[in-house]
Write a protein that holds these residues in place. Structure first.
Motif, PDB file in Angstrom:
ATOM      1  N   GLU A 235       0.802  -1.209   0.002  1.00  9.74           N
ATOM      2  CA  GLU A 235       0.102  -0.053   0.015  1.00  9.74           C
ATOM      3  C   GLU A 235       0.759   1.378  -0.083  1.00  9.74           C
ATOM      4  O   GLU A 235       0.613   2.404  -0.796  1.00  9.74           O
ATOM      5  N   MET A 239       1.367   4.307  -2.994  1.00  7.14           N
ATOM      6  CA  MET A 239       0.927   5.813  -2.835  1.00  7.14           C
ATOM      7  C   MET A 239       2.165   6.463  -3.217  1.00  7.14           C
ATOM      8  O   MET A 239       2.303   7.395  -3.597  1.00  7.14           O
ATOM      9  N   THR A 253      -2.752  13.219 -11.580  1.00  2.42           N
ATOM     10  CA  THR A 253      -2.973  12.087 -10.707  1.00  2.42           C
ATOM     11  C   THR A 253      -3.916  11.090 -11.325  1.00  2.42           C
ATOM     12  O   THR A 253      -4.594  11.709 -12.417  1.00  2.42           O
ATOM     13  N   PHE A 255      -5.601   9.100  -9.622  1.00  2.44           N
ATOM     14  CA  PHE A 255      -6.868   9.075  -8.582  1.00  2.44           C
ATOM     15  C   PHE A 255      -8.179   9.741  -9.079  1.00  2.44           C
ATOM     16  O   PHE A 255      -8.255  10.924  -9.735  1.00  2.44           O
ATOM     17  N   GLU A 256      -9.204   9.200  -9.170  1.00  3.22           N
ATOM     18  CA  GLU A 256     -10.737   9.602  -9.284  1.00  3.22           C
ATOM     19  C   GLU A 256     -11.427   9.718  -8.156  1.00  3.22           C
ATOM     20  O   GLU A 256     -11.142   8.902  -6.862  1.00  3.22           O
ATOM     21  N   PRO A 257     -12.721  10.409  -8.081  1.00  8.36           N
ATOM     22  CA  PRO A 257     -13.306  10.421  -6.639  1.00  8.36           C
ATOM     23  C   PRO A 257     -13.393   9.177  -6.187  1.00  8.36           C
ATOM     24  O   PRO A 257     -13.453   9.036  -4.778  1.00  8.36           O
ATOM     25  N   LEU A 260     -10.805   7.159  -4.070  1.00  7.41           N
ATOM     26  CA  LEU A 260     -10.646   7.666  -2.458  1.00  7.41           C
ATOM     27  C   LEU A 260     -11.775   7.030  -1.813  1.00  7.41           C
ATOM     28  O   LEU A 260     -11.674   6.876  -0.623  1.00  7.41           O
ATOM     29  N   VAL A 261     -12.923   7.065  -2.484  1.00  5.57           N
ATOM     30  CA  VAL A 261     -14.312   6.472  -1.728  1.00  5.57           C
ATOM     31  C   VAL A 261     -13.610   4.932  -1.390  1.00  5.57           C
ATOM     32  O   VAL A 261     -13.900   4.426  -0.393  1.00  5.57           O
ATOM     33  N   GLN A 264     -10.953   5.077   1.145  1.00  4.84           N
ATOM     34  CA  GLN A 264     -11.728   5.119   2.661  1.00  4.84           C
ATOM     35  C   GLN A 264     -12.261   3.900   3.103  1.00  4.84           C
ATOM     36  O   GLN A 264     -12.227   3.733   4.319  1.00  4.84           O
ATOM     37  N   TYR A 278      -4.650  -2.050   0.071  1.00  6.58           N
ATOM     38  CA  TYR A 278      -4.796  -1.612  -1.268  1.00  6.58           C
ATOM     39  C   TYR A 278      -3.532  -1.279  -2.154  1.00  6.58           C
ATOM     40  O   TYR A 278      -2.437  -0.784  -1.680  1.00  6.58           O
TER      41      TYR A 278
END
Lengths: 324, 324
Positions: A235, A239, A253, A255-257, A260-261, A264, A278
């Motif tokens: 992980e 990152m 980036t 990353f998409e919304p 992050l969901v 989390q 992850y």
């Protein structure tokens, strides 16, 4: 003059990010992966003087696009390196058992299977290490897909940058859940993304050093059969790889919304005593590393948290196989 | 023995992230900010032998919590450093004109106003630079809030780590839009977040070096009145700061799903020819830097893209003011 090979995709636990040589696809840092049973590519290569032209069939259809160029160029490189330039025309027939929804690149299994089938169709017998060196020229991550279980791709020069087995039959109870939240083609291809980062990110040198340290930790975790350490290092390494992109100029980036969901959700599961970690490649879809006993709980939680996501499950897969 | 001061918040364009000395709040890198007109704190400090105890009123209410301790400790430090330990008890009365919804920390304006009011109530006359050195001991970002326009906080030792004006009356057409998508208290306070990063992030040294280079670029952009360069450098510096957290062990992020939605919206606006850039502090709420002509278009786009978000507008604010 015909052979068929099957190669499985792999997920990098220590990421490859950045080439020191574009032509030979030589990476700045060594990488380490888990070969996956659920996703694979079957490829047949046939050379025949009866063919009037070279052809590439993918999933039953004749293809003529960018990928066709990559396949033809790869065969040409193999022919050149193995002194087989007088071979007749060829047909490549490939079937990807890699659901697009998995968010897992088929280039690792694709170029591993293509390389092995082509070399066998030439009537040559090469070691997996020698095949992995050739596969590298088609796609970096293919270098690891010649081997099952845990595999490594070493940085080095053109002769020594090859794949090797860390443990082809691991005892570790390790599963992967691919959480597909976004099936769109990624906006920044990994080739240009990593190159931009190598050239402009203030953190690139530190990444290469960190990846070396992480590889040592990961190798230790595998030897000790320590899932928790493996998960934490994987992980953190993923990152750190993504962090190099944020510090590129301009920053970007993958990353998409929903990425992050999903992150989390993994943290919430851990807070609830469900052990999982992850990892994330050059795209928005999270991959979760966990153990057998936690799979159902994780799936149930994600069905609630991200009901539209597709979840595909995998565990260790084998190295290259010849189907004929 | 009573004085009132007003200080405005500021938004860092080159971020402060990490202390080399916890007690004296000495930063590893110099930072640079824009003081904001829309958000400020008014604070009255009164020393009186009629007070039987020290008291802190915030927004009209007597407060007795963690923040009260910070306020009392700060006054105690100022008294000690200025040889005023024989002063009687005090009352601090503070009003924050910083909507919680703005996602802008009130500690920068809060400790700047507190410091200035306390020193004046003591009957002392200190320069802004001397005040900024004291304000630093309450909150690092307060060091910059003594000055208007563009201000800088220099790294250095306890005597030299002070705020200074870069340009208190800038010509630049520069506006800030605070996009509030998440009003929740942040999960990782900036003090512990930055300290964890200093101690564990493989990218921390590279961050300090990058922040130095970015500060030079930013100073040049201000001198040249070059909004585009200022925006690019601010956005990249903020992302590089957040990247250090991703590489911390364990990795963490202040990004929330709506942070990425807002970032993507800014990129889409840019692709449509609307010049704007983002910056992000240790929280999920994006701040957009732009120019007058683009404000309406940006607000309209965000009302569509993130209809639940609150948008608050600001431009340059002044330095410390004495209201009595």
């Amino acid at each position: 003059m015909k052979a068929t090979a099957r190669a499985h995709t792999n997920i990098a636990l220590i990421k490859y990010w950045g080439k020191k040589n574009q032509n030979f696809i030589l990476p700045y840092n060594s990488s380490l992966s888990m070969t996956l049973d659920a996703f694979y590519t079957d490829t047949t290569v046939e050379f025949s003087s009866g063919f009037t032209t070279n052809q590439f069939y993918l999933n039953g259809e004749l293809v003529n696009d960018e990928m066709t160029d990559r396949v033809f160029n790869h065969i040409h490189k193999i022919k050149t390196l193995l002194n087989q330039l007088d071979l007749p025309n060829f047909t490549v027939t490939s079937t990807n058992h890699v659901p697009t929804a998995a968010g897992l690149a088929s280039s690792s299994s694709g170029f591993a299977a293509l390389t092995a089938a082509a070399v066998k169709a030439m009537g040559l017998d090469l070691s997996k290490s020698e095949l992995s060196r050739l596969a590298r020229l088609g796609s970096g991550s293919a270098t690891r897909s010649l081997f099952g279980g845990f595999a490594m791709w070493s940085t080095g020069n053109d002769l020594t940058s090859v794949g090797s087995a860390i443990d082809e039959h691991p005892e570790m109870d390790l599963h992967l859940l691919a959480i597909e939240t976004n099936g769109a083609r990624k906006k920044i291809p990994s080739r240009s993304g990593m190159q931009n980062t190598v050239e402009t990110s203030a953190y690139y040198d530190a990444w290469v050093q960190k990846a070396k340290n992480d590889l040592d930790l990961m190798t230790y975790a595998i030897k000790q059969n320590d899932f928790e350490l493996l998960g934490k290092v994987a992980e953190n390494n993923a990152m750190a790889m993504h962090a190099t992109n944020l510090a590129a100029v301009p920053s970007f980036t993958y990353f998409e919304p929903d990425t992050l969901v999903a992150m989390q959700a993994v943290q919430e599961l851990r807070n609830n005593g469900i052990s999982c970690y992850y990892t994330l490649d050059a795209g928005p879809n999270l991959k979760i590393l966990t153990q057998s006993k936690n799979i159902d709980a994780i799936k149930a939680y994600f069905n609630k948290k991200l009901p539209k996501a597709t979840i595909i499950q995998a565990t260790f897969g084998p190295g290259i196989q010849y189907l004929s």
